[in-house]
Every structure is written in C-alpha cells, then in structure tokens.
Motif scaffolding. Sequence first.
Motif, short mmCIF file in Angstrom:
data_model
loop_
_atom_site.label_atom_id
_atom_site.label_comp_id
_atom_site.label_asym_id
_atom_site.label_seq_id
_atom_site.Cartn_x
_atom_site.Cartn_y
_atom_site.Cartn_z
N ARG A 108 3.79 -0.29 1.28
CA ARG A 108 2.34 -0.26 1.04
C ARG A 108 2.03 -0.48 -0.43
O ARG A 108 1.14 -1.21 -0.80
N LYS A 109 2.79 0.25 -1.28
CA LYS A 109 2.48 0.17 -2.70
C LYS A 109 3.69 0.63 -3.51
O LYS A 109 4.62 1.24 -2.98
N ILE A 110 3.62 0.33 -4.77
CA ILE A 110 4.65 0.79 -5.71
C ILE A 110 3.94 1.51 -6.83
O ILE A 110 2.97 0.99 -7.40
N THR A 111 4.38 2.73 -7.10
CA THR A 111 3.73 3.51 -8.16
C THR A 111 4.72 3.82 -9.26
O THR A 111 5.93 3.85 -9.04
N ARG A 112 4.17 4.06 -10.44
CA ARG A 112 5.00 4.37 -11.60
C ARG A 112 5.69 5.70 -11.41
O ARG A 112 5.11 6.63 -10.86
#
Lengths: 385, 686
Positions: free
Chosen positions: B523-527
């Motif tokens: 879905r997403k990539i976060t820091r």
Amino acid sequence: MESFAGRWPGTTRAGSMRRNPAAPWRHVDLLLLGSVGLIALIGTLMVFSSTRGTGSAPANTAILERHLAFVATGITVMALTTMADYRRFRDWAPLMYGVVCLLLLGVVSPFGTEVNGAQAWFQIGPVQVQPSEFSKIAVIVGLASLGAHFGSDIDLRRLAILLAVPGIPLALIMLQPDPGTAMVFVAITMGMLLVTGVRAKHIAGLTLVGLTAVVGLLSSGLLADYQKDRLTVFLNPAAGLQAEAYNLNQSKIAIGSGGVLGKGLFNGTQTQLDIVPEQHTDFIFTAVGEELGFLGAATLLVLFALVGWRIWRIAQLSRDQFGVLLCVGVLSLLAFQIFQNAGMTMGIMPITGIPLPFVSYGGSSTIALFAGLGLVQGVHMRRFT
Amino acid sequence: MSQRVESPRLRLGVLGIVVIALFVPLFARLWYLQVLSSESFTEAAEANRVRVVQVEAPRGRILDRDGTVLVDNRVSIVVTVDRVRFAELEDAERTAMLERLSAELSRYGSPATVEQLQDRVDDVRYSRYAPVPVAEDATEELKIYIEEHQELFPSVAVERVAVRRYPYGTRAAHVIGSVGEINDEELEERANKPKTYIRGNQIGKTGVERIYEDDLRGTPGQTVFEVDAMGDPVRILEDLSAPPIPGDDVWLTIDIETQALSEDLLAQALEDARNRRVSGSNLPNRGNAGSVVVTDPRNGEVLAMASYPVFDPADFVNGISSTRWEFLNSDEADKPILNRAIQGVYAPGSTYKLFTGLAAMVHGLRTPEQPFLDQGTFTIEDCRGPGCTFRNAGSKAYGVVDMRRAMTVSSDAYFYSIGADFWNNRGRLGDEAQQETIRTFGFGQETGVPLPSEQDGRVPTPQQRKAQYEANPELFLTGDWFTGDNVIMTIGQGDVGVTPLQLANGYATFANGGTRYAPNIARKITRSGSPDTIKRSFEPRINGRVEMDPAHRQALLDGLVGVTTRDGGTARATFAGFPNDTFPVAGKTGTAEVDQKADTALFAAFGPAPAPEFQVAVVLEESGFGGTAAAPVARALFDVFAGVAPMPVIQPGGALVEPPLEGAEVDDTSERPADRLGQIAEGGAD
C-alpha cells in the motif's frame, strides 16, 4: 710558524691572521659551506618529518636526536679535517687505506652485522658503523695520492696500479654484497681517472669493461634475485617483484602528489603515514618532493649544484694535482650519489641503498661526507700556501 | 703544477659537463612528476591514505495493511575474528586459539571445526577492516564466557547484530520472502546503486523482501579511517564518516488475519481432501499443495495470498543450510519454496467457463437466452471415432439449458458446442477469437503483481501449437489444431494454464465491471520511525479494460450467483445457510483433470454481488471436486467477510484464536471458521 698556524689556527691570535693575506682561514669557501649548511638543515627537517610518528601521539624525536648528533659529529670532523693541511693526507693515505680495507674484511667476517640482506655494519653498542662509507674517502685519498705521484703520464701498468686501489675494497664490498656502494666506487674511479690523464682509449676501454661487468654481475649468482630485481625494476615497474614495484610506485606518487608548492612540512600523507618505505634514509627525497613540492625539491637540487660547482671550481684553483684529484674524487662521489639517489626515487635509476648526501639519516655516511668536504675546503683554503 | 696545463683543464671541463649531464635529467624528471602529472599522483596519494569501512544499517520493517508488524529485526550474537590482529599472532598461538574457540563454540551449542573457522578467517571476500563472522546466533553464555576469558581468545570479539525476526512465524512467508547474503551476481548488478553493497551484506532474495529491496535496505553508514602503509588504522576521520540510516517500512495490502485464516483453511481443506474417500476408479487425493488468493476487486489489492506447503523464513536467517535448501526445493516435499499463487500453473477446469461463455456472446455465437439441449454428451459434426464425442462430468444430462443455467449447473456439453462453433466459424471470426476474449481478462500474461518469478500461464493458440511443433518435432504428436482443441478449451482443459492469482484477477475483472487491475501487494512505504511520513504510496494500477454488454454480464452474473444459491448449483450445498439475501456470492467451481493425478479442485468467487468487495480463488492440487474440496474454503472466508463469523485474532507465533466475545449480538457463529469445514456436507459435483 705560518704552516703551524695554518694547521692549528686556534693557537694563533686573531690579529696575526688578519694581517697575513695568505692565512688559510681567510679563504674558507663560504658559498660551499653555506650551501651544505642549508642542505643539512633541509635534511634534518625531512628526517624529523618522516620519523616523528603519526596520529595524535606526541612527536617521536629519537631519530631526530640521533641525526642531529651525526650532523654535529660530521661538522666537527669536517672542521678537524679542514684544520689539518690536506697535503698531510698524502702521507696518511696508505694507513687510511689499510685500515679501511681491514675494516671491510672484518665486516664480512662473523664480526659484521647483516641488515636488509647486506653484511655492511659493525654493531658497537648502540651505534652501527658502516665501513664502506668511510672507505669511499680513503679510496679518494689513495687514488689522489697515487695519481699525483704518477703525474699525467699514465701507461697501462700505472693504470693497473691505480685500478687496484679501488679494486680491493670494491671486491670486499661485493662480498657484503652492496651493489649500490660498488657503483659509487666505479663512479669515483672513473671521474678521477678522467682527470689524472689516463688516455682516452683507456677510458673507453674501461667503460666497455665496466658495462660488461654490470651485465656479468646481473647474470652471475653473486647477487640475490631480490637485489637484481631492485636494480632492474625501474625499467618496467609493472613487472617487478611486488615489494620493489610498490616502493617505486609509492615513491613516485609521493613526489608527484607534492605538486609545485608541496603539501607543507609534516603534511605529506605518503610521508606521515609511512607509505613509502625507508623514507628517512634512502627514500628521503620523496619526503622533500611531497612536502616541499617542486619549489623545495628543485631548490635542494640547485643547492647540490652549487656545491658541485664550488668543488669543481676549487679543483681548478688547486695549487697541486693532489688537491685537484681530491676535489674530483669528492665531486664524483657527490654527483653520482645525488643522481643515483634522486633518480631512483623518481624512477629513472635502479633502486640501490645509497643515501642522499647530507640529507639522508645515517651516521657513517654523514660523517664520511663531511670529512670529504673538509678535504675540499682544505684545498681551497691552502691554494696560496 | 702539471707541465701540460691545457690537458687537465680540458679534462676538468669534461668532468663538469658530465656532472651537468647528471643534473639535467633530475630537474626534467622532477618537472614531469610534480608539474606535468601531479594530478594523477595526487589522486593516487589520496586513495592510499584512507580506508572506508561500511556500517550496515538495519533493514526496514514489513507491516500488514493495518500496521501489524510482520517482519522486524532482532539482535543476534555473532562471534567475530579481527583478521589484522589474528595475523599478528604466532602460528602456534593461532592454531591453539582456534582449537579453544572451536571447543567453546561446540560446548555452547554453535559447533564449528577448526578447519571451518580457519576457512572463514581466510575468506578473502570479507573486508580486511571489518571483523569476520565465524559463528552466528551464539548464546548469551558464550558471549559472557569469551568476554571474561579475553586473554584466551585474542582477536576474537562477540558482537550483537540485527537479523530478521518473524513475529508470526511462517505466516505470509511466500509473500514476505527471505533475505540472505548477497552473492557475486547481485553484487555486480548493484555495483552502482546509491546504497552500496559489500560482501557479507544482507539482500532480499525472494518476495517483498526482494521487490522492495531498495526501500527496505537501510543506507549504510561509513567509518573512514586514515591508514598507514601497513593498512593499520591511524585515526577516524569524523567529518568523512556517517552513521547508518535504517531502511524504510513497507506496508502490505495483506491483512494478516485474512492471510492466516486463508492459510489455515487451505491446510485444513487439503487435509480433508486427503481423508476423503474417492469413488470408483478415481486416483486417491494426495491433497499435497494448493493456494488461496483473496483480493479486493475494486482496486486490485491482494488481501491474502496463501501457498501450501509453507516454509519458515527464519531458516534463512544467518544463512540457510544446503540440506534445508535442497529440501525446500525438492519434489518429495512438493517444493515448499514455490509461491503457488503466482508460480503454480493449473488447468482452470470449469472456472474458465465464465470467460469462454462471454467469448461466445461477444462473438455472436450465443445469446444469453438461446436454449441448448444437454443430453450429457457432445459430438463434433462430421466426425467419426472415439475422439469425436465429449462427455459431461459424471455423464449427467441437464436437459435444456441457457447461458445462466449452463453456468450454474456447469454443463460441459453446452460449452463444448461453443468451442466447436468457434472453430467452425474461424473463417469469419479468425483462428483465435475465443483466445482473444480470454486474454482480455489477463490470462497468458503476468498479472503484474510486484512479486518476483511470476508465471504467465498458457492460452494455447493454433499458431503456438504449430511453432512449438516446428521447434521440437519429436516432442509433440502434431502441429495441427483440431476442433477438439477448441472444444476442451471451453471447459478449461487441454493446454490451458492459469495461476491462482490470474484466476482471481480474471474473476475480479468481471466482478468490478471490466477493469483489469495489476494486483498490488504493498500500500505504502513510510520512513523508518515515522509511520506518518509517507515516502511512496501505491495507487491502483489499471492494466486493461473489458467492455461488456450489460445483458451478457448480467446473464453470467446470474449464472454465477446461481452456483451458490439455486437448485443444481454446483456449490449450493457448500453455501447452505449462507446469508445469500444480504451478501450474494457469485462463484464457479472447477474440477480439472490432470494426467496421472487426482483432479485439481478449484473455486473462484466474489461477493457481495453485484458490487463485490472480496474476490477469492482457491486451487487445491490432487484434491477432487471443486464444489466439495475448494468451495468450503471460500465459504468460510465469506462467512467472515459477510459478518456471519467473527474474524479470528492472530497470536504471537502465528496461531489464530477466537476473538473475545463482545456481546450478545454474536450468536452461534463464534465457532472457528476452520472448524466449519468438517461440518459442511459433501456437496454437488460439477
């Protein structure tokens, strides 16, 4: 009284010296003295720079202190040599020669000490003495003495006698073996024979024999492989033994990276990080090149050239053939060692263990060279007496 | 003085010239080195001066769609040997030290022989400036022992390093994938990547770990040493050194509960299949392997992707043993390493009828209401011989059927006739009319899911057949295409091959009205450390659109809903008691024949119709009837999706448990969905 005053000037009052225009001390060659002084100063700085240690530890001054002691001893020896009338050395020549030959014989006996594959040292307490350095001066004095005795008419028999003078110590040095010092002997001999009046065809013949000898030496079993490799690696650095090629490449990198202005004293990375081996002795010219740059290294060479020019000029001014030959011997010695040593660090000469005069760390070499310089200075001072 | 004054003067002159001749080349050479070529030497000197040691950064985590941590890092105790110091030891001391180390490692449960230790230390592929690991995952006791007896172990150090940790065990192993030490090939491929790799680094080898390697990998820090001629560090150059930066977190589209439930249901269904008695001459069910895929048909997100048998990604931590690796790749163990959802290629059987039925209507060969008399068999016109007649499964006759009914009861004869008509009308429609429609649903090509090694399946064509035969005449009986090839293609047999994900995606495309999405797995990539800082988010990707006549779509949808709801529906028994009124499920069973093996059981379904939110595909190898073996898996999942059964809760380690009772409104549905499998009556066949 004059000659006594000349030999031991300290015993006369200053007033009498000033009045006598022929008094030797009035004729000290200050340019020669000053040039050598500056060279020795540069040398001292570079010895310190390459041995002071790295990192944040306090600077290591042990080598510097020893070097200063050697220079001081050398200057004292030079002064003493200058004080004595150089003509007295004609009489002392056989004695000096004999002592040196005995020492060279002793050094290849079990009394000697081997360092870096050459048995060239006596270990006396904390001091290592290298007789071959002193033998250079003894051979110069011996050759000059005989050459002056023979005059300008040198036939083959006389030539053979002259050749025997450096021949014996040369043979003993090859037993160590130390091909670099041997090459210095050849240079001294060739220079002095050229000026003694040996016939041109004989000189040519000797050159031929010399070249044959070099080839023969390289193909004989007298030298170990690593020694041969050191001698030939400069022709093709990529093909040499790894360690030798490494030395040469790192040396060239050090000098080349110095650029025009250099990296600054104590700031040469190759020098400070001990990347070039033997940097305070045989490879000290790399430290000069890296830290002082082209300006510094060229200045050093100019100072050497000044020294050479003065010695050559003193040879011209000498009142006798013995003095001429002494100067020629010392000039040949210095010129060859400078060329060989600096050339080796820049990859145009074979790698040999020859010090850079008045710059490299090394007691025997420094003291012997200062003694040689004392002889030359003596010739200059006594050209009217 | 000499009588011949001229001669010595001349000779001295010659000497002077010789000396000048010696000085000139020195100046020239000095000029060349220091002025003309100083630049290259300066570079060489700088390279001499410093050494850079990489400090590896922790990898990013992998989370499920709600933020449940599926993969993070743990500390492993690693015993290392400092090579520089080791080399300084005396020969005898080295051997003695290695012998002691070997003995202590063995005593504390990390056995290693002296030879193995020596080989590690000598391995030139490790950096000279970083210690060489000789034992991983050592015990705390060993660490204490070595540190207290440091004098016995010169050059040995015990360090804590970060390695992968899997809080839910084998859950979603195939999706997550594994990490391992970088190999020569990968090292070369990634030579110029910004996050530099060195020998000994970890790299994603399979699954998400591999696909999102560039995000998961942290930015290595570096310690820059100034070194001397021996290469020994003199000091650290702080201004050139940098700390490591941890990698970014990848949020999957996977919901870990749905995933775990799918895995349990899959394993249970296979076990049930193995225990099911088979009739007559049928081969026994091995029920050895299978896959369940759950996607969201509205956007292509993969909610669950189960493959059986499973492997344990923890086996790869600190390097997998060669015997374990061989086992995971062996036929005897049914290759647990394979992700069957994207790497298993199966004959789709009757699940294919959705697409062949549509093809018939699209090309005008059938109308939705056009009747067909199913007498249990179909014979190709003007054809004589045993190969000319095709039978319904179980030789049942369904009487008069239309598109809806044929789909609901899974009339083979109806579809056989379609296949023959396609071939008979090839002059008008072309050789590949049927295949063209099938391909618009994504068959015969990769779905584009961001996972490595996806298979593209097979949609055979006459042209392909010919090309294959010409390339390998001895391997195939013929290069010709016959009517019969078209006939059996309509029921998903012959050389047709689909992956479970392709099947799910094809159905989802139909389900959402014709939008073919490339399935997303993330879905997403976060820091790292800041879940709100989104580095990238993955929007739905559309791979194609299928224009469908509403009348055609409605007929097919009715037929599929009938499968679970109407009399004669092949999954009706399985869906008995399901709230069809509030959550209609449209599905299709499939029972695909496989040479020398029991049938592959398939079921593809979506719900709630007509605006579905869930797409399920179930494929069970060697497990018998689709309606009996595969459909119950989907039923149990739809029970949860429809709110009839509660979503189970996952425990650390991966086990599923019932959620705590929240109130009276939850009645008798608190039983575990997996348990329902056993209670479902043996249902209709297709």
